[in-house]
Design an enzyme around this catalytic site. Structure first.
Site, PDB file in Angstrom:
ATOM      1  N   ARG A 100       0.880  -1.176   0.000  1.00  0.00           N
ATOM      2  CA  ARG A 100       0.000   0.000   0.000  1.00  0.00           C
ATOM      3  C   ARG A 100       0.913   1.220   0.000  1.00  0.00           C
ATOM      4  O   ARG A 100       1.641   1.465   0.966  1.00  0.00           O
ATOM      5  CB  ARG A 100      -0.894  -0.009   1.238  1.00  0.00           C
ATOM      6  CG  ARG A 100      -1.815   1.201   1.399  1.00  0.00           C
ATOM      7  CD  ARG A 100      -2.594   1.048   2.690  1.00  0.00           C
ATOM      8  NE  ARG A 100      -3.433   2.200   3.006  1.00  0.00           N
ATOM      9  CZ  ARG A 100      -4.721   2.310   2.687  1.00  0.00           C
ATOM     10  NH1 ARG A 100      -5.309   1.340   2.016  1.00  0.00           N
ATOM     11  NH2 ARG A 100      -5.411   3.379   3.036  1.00  0.00           N
ATOM     12  N   HIS A 127      -7.234   1.220  -6.717  1.00  0.00           N
ATOM     13  CA  HIS A 127      -7.519   0.561  -5.439  1.00  0.00           C
ATOM     14  C   HIS A 127      -8.335  -0.703  -5.738  1.00  0.00           C
ATOM     15  O   HIS A 127      -9.506  -0.819  -5.367  1.00  0.00           O
ATOM     16  CB  HIS A 127      -8.296   1.509  -4.534  1.00  0.00           C
ATOM     17  CG  HIS A 127      -8.300   1.120  -3.091  1.00  0.00           C
ATOM     18  ND1 HIS A 127      -7.717  -0.044  -2.618  1.00  0.00           N
ATOM     19  CD2 HIS A 127      -8.833   1.739  -1.989  1.00  0.00           C
ATOM     20  CE1 HIS A 127      -7.874  -0.115  -1.306  1.00  0.00           C
ATOM     21  NE2 HIS A 127      -8.552   0.940  -0.901  1.00  0.00           N
ATOM     22  N   GLN A 130     -10.359  -2.851  -2.986  1.00  0.00           N
ATOM     23  CA  GLN A 130     -11.598  -2.222  -2.532  1.00  0.00           C
ATOM     24  C   GLN A 130     -12.745  -2.558  -3.477  1.00  0.00           C
ATOM     25  O   GLN A 130     -13.853  -2.900  -3.050  1.00  0.00           O
ATOM     26  CB  GLN A 130     -11.426  -0.703  -2.438  1.00  0.00           C
ATOM     27  CG  GLN A 130     -12.690   0.032  -2.032  1.00  0.00           C
ATOM     28  CD  GLN A 130     -13.138  -0.316  -0.628  1.00  0.00           C
ATOM     29  OE1 GLN A 130     -12.360  -0.216   0.313  1.00  0.00           O
ATOM     30  NE2 GLN A 130     -14.395  -0.744  -0.480  1.00  0.00           N
ATOM     31  N   ASP A 222     -16.507   8.763  -1.997  1.00  0.00           N
ATOM     32  CA  ASP A 222     -15.253   8.618  -1.247  1.00  0.00           C
ATOM     33  C   ASP A 222     -14.898   9.997  -0.710  1.00  0.00           C
ATOM     34  O   ASP A 222     -15.497  11.014  -1.113  1.00  0.00           O
ATOM     35  CB  ASP A 222     -14.163   8.079  -2.189  1.00  0.00           C
ATOM     36  CG  ASP A 222     -12.886   7.680  -1.457  1.00  0.00           C
ATOM     37  OD1 ASP A 222     -12.890   7.654  -0.215  1.00  0.00           O
ATOM     38  OD2 ASP A 222     -11.878   7.412  -2.138  1.00  0.00           O
ATOM     39  N   CYS A 261     -16.306   3.695   0.729  1.00  0.00           N
ATOM     40  CA  CYS A 261     -15.174   2.831   1.049  1.00  0.00           C
ATOM     41  C   CYS A 261     -14.528   3.154   2.397  1.00  0.00           C
ATOM     42  O   CYS A 261     -13.658   2.405   2.842  1.00  0.00           O
ATOM     43  CB  CYS A 261     -14.136   2.877  -0.073  1.00  0.00           C
ATOM     44  SG  CYS A 261     -13.569   4.532  -0.508  1.00  0.00           S
ATOM     45  N   ARG A 289     -14.138  -6.749   2.595  1.00  0.00           N
ATOM     46  CA  ARG A 289     -12.713  -6.660   2.274  1.00  0.00           C
ATOM     47  C   ARG A 289     -12.005  -7.943   2.711  1.00  0.00           C
ATOM     48  O   ARG A 289     -11.150  -8.479   1.994  1.00  0.00           O
ATOM     49  CB  ARG A 289     -12.076  -5.451   2.976  1.00  0.00           C
ATOM     50  CG  ARG A 289     -12.465  -4.088   2.443  1.00  0.00           C
ATOM     51  CD  ARG A 289     -11.949  -3.851   1.026  1.00  0.00           C
ATOM     52  NE  ARG A 289     -10.505  -3.950   0.964  1.00  0.00           N
ATOM     53  CZ  ARG A 289      -9.657  -2.955   1.262  1.00  0.00           C
ATOM     54  NH1 ARG A 289     -10.117  -1.779   1.650  1.00  0.00           N
ATOM     55  NH2 ARG A 289      -8.358  -3.127   1.134  1.00  0.00           N
TER      56      ARG A 289
END
Length: 302
Positions: A100, A127, A130, A222, A261, A289
């Site tokens: 990440r 991403h 996600q 988001d 998210c 997730r």
């Protein structure tokens, strides 16, 4: 031959649908899959994390593996070591790598020199982990993915980019609404549209949130300001008309669900009343997730 997961399009449509089915299966029996038994998986985190770190650590443990958390600032990469050298060294110790970080190009280079699977747990461009969880959540709610319309409202960031590519890959419709100058990456739009030629997905980019949300089955948002961005006050002013409110949702399908998210800045990209009305969806999405990433690791490591 090793497989990486750097982009949602590193999987094909059939693999994604199979992965969703398997994730739902694993959701019922968390220790059923022991694919990672006797394997050590490194987790390099250059950015802070809650859901990503915990879901991967728990998932690796539940699959019989050893998660090794590596804070980016504690590595020699933070002091200028070549990424390719880091990749070649870690290949001698680890069976897989989750990373990440900021630069997508760095992840691509690391994957080139790390000779086992690499999973992109977030970059400035994409991403994908996600969106796997999001697709699982949509499937659980609607029973299919291909026939739905997703409206993404907010910043044309890494999440929006991945949604666009997923639309082209799977064949559902997406409409992305951002302020002028904050549109998604051109390369993501191009990739999504090229993929959509084979699946029939429709990708629409607009600067009008009402237009985007019209008849949408899923409205997604988001945070407006991502980690590492400095122009927070300026962006909040520009984005003030791109908040998910009850008024905006009145233009969507009567059976609409709202997804986020997380983390959420209530009163900015989403009103608190909307967030709480759809909190069951949002926290199920967060839970997924864990399950979708376990299904992904089964595919990459089996």
């Amino acid at each position: 031959m090793k497989r990486d997961f750097l982009n949602i399009s590193d999987l094909n449509k059939g693999e994604i649908l199979d992965l969703i089915d398997y994730a739902i299966y694993l959701k019922k029996d968390k220790y059923k899959d022991q694919t990672l038994k006797n394997k050590s998986i490194g987790m390099v985190f250059m950015k802070p994390s809650t859901r990503t770190r915990i879901s991967f650590e728990v998932g690796i443990y539940q699959m019989g593996g050893q998660p090794i958390y590596i804070q980016g600032s504690s590595t020699q990469m933070s002091r200028g070591e070549d990424i390719k050298d880091t990749g070649r060294v870690l290949s001698r110790y680890l069976d897989g790598l989750v990373i990440r970080t900021y630069s997508h190009k760095e992840v691509e280079e690391l994957a080139k020199y790390f000779n086992k699977p690499v999973i992109n747990a977030l970059t400035d461009y994409l991403h994908p982990c996600q969106i796997l969880a999001d697709l699982q959540t949509i499937y659980e709610r609607f029973g299919s993915i291909e026939k739905i319309k997703v409206a993404f409202v907010g910043d044309g960031n890494n999440v929006a980019n991945t949604w666009i590519i997923a639309s082209g890959l799977i064949g559902f419709n997406i409409s992305v609404a951002t302020p002028k100058g904050y549109e998604p990456s051109k390369s993501a739009v191009e990739e999504g549209m090229n993929l959509a030629k084979n699946t029939g997905g429709n990708i629409h980019i607009t600067n009008d949130p009402v237009e985007a949300v019209k008849d949408a089955d899923v409205v997604y948002t988001d945070v407006w300001v991502s980690m590492g961005q400095e122009n927070e006050d300026e962006k909040k002013n520009v984005f003030k008309d791109f908040s998910i409110t009850e008024d905006l949702l009145s233009h969507a399908s009567k059976n609409v669900i709202v997804m986020h998210c997380l983390p959420a800045h209530k009163g900015e990209e989403i009103s608190e009343d909307v967030f709480e009305r759809f909190s069951d969806v949002i926290f199920e999405e967060a839970e997924n997730r864990l399950h979708s990433q376990k299904a992904l690791m089964n595919l990459l490591f089996k």
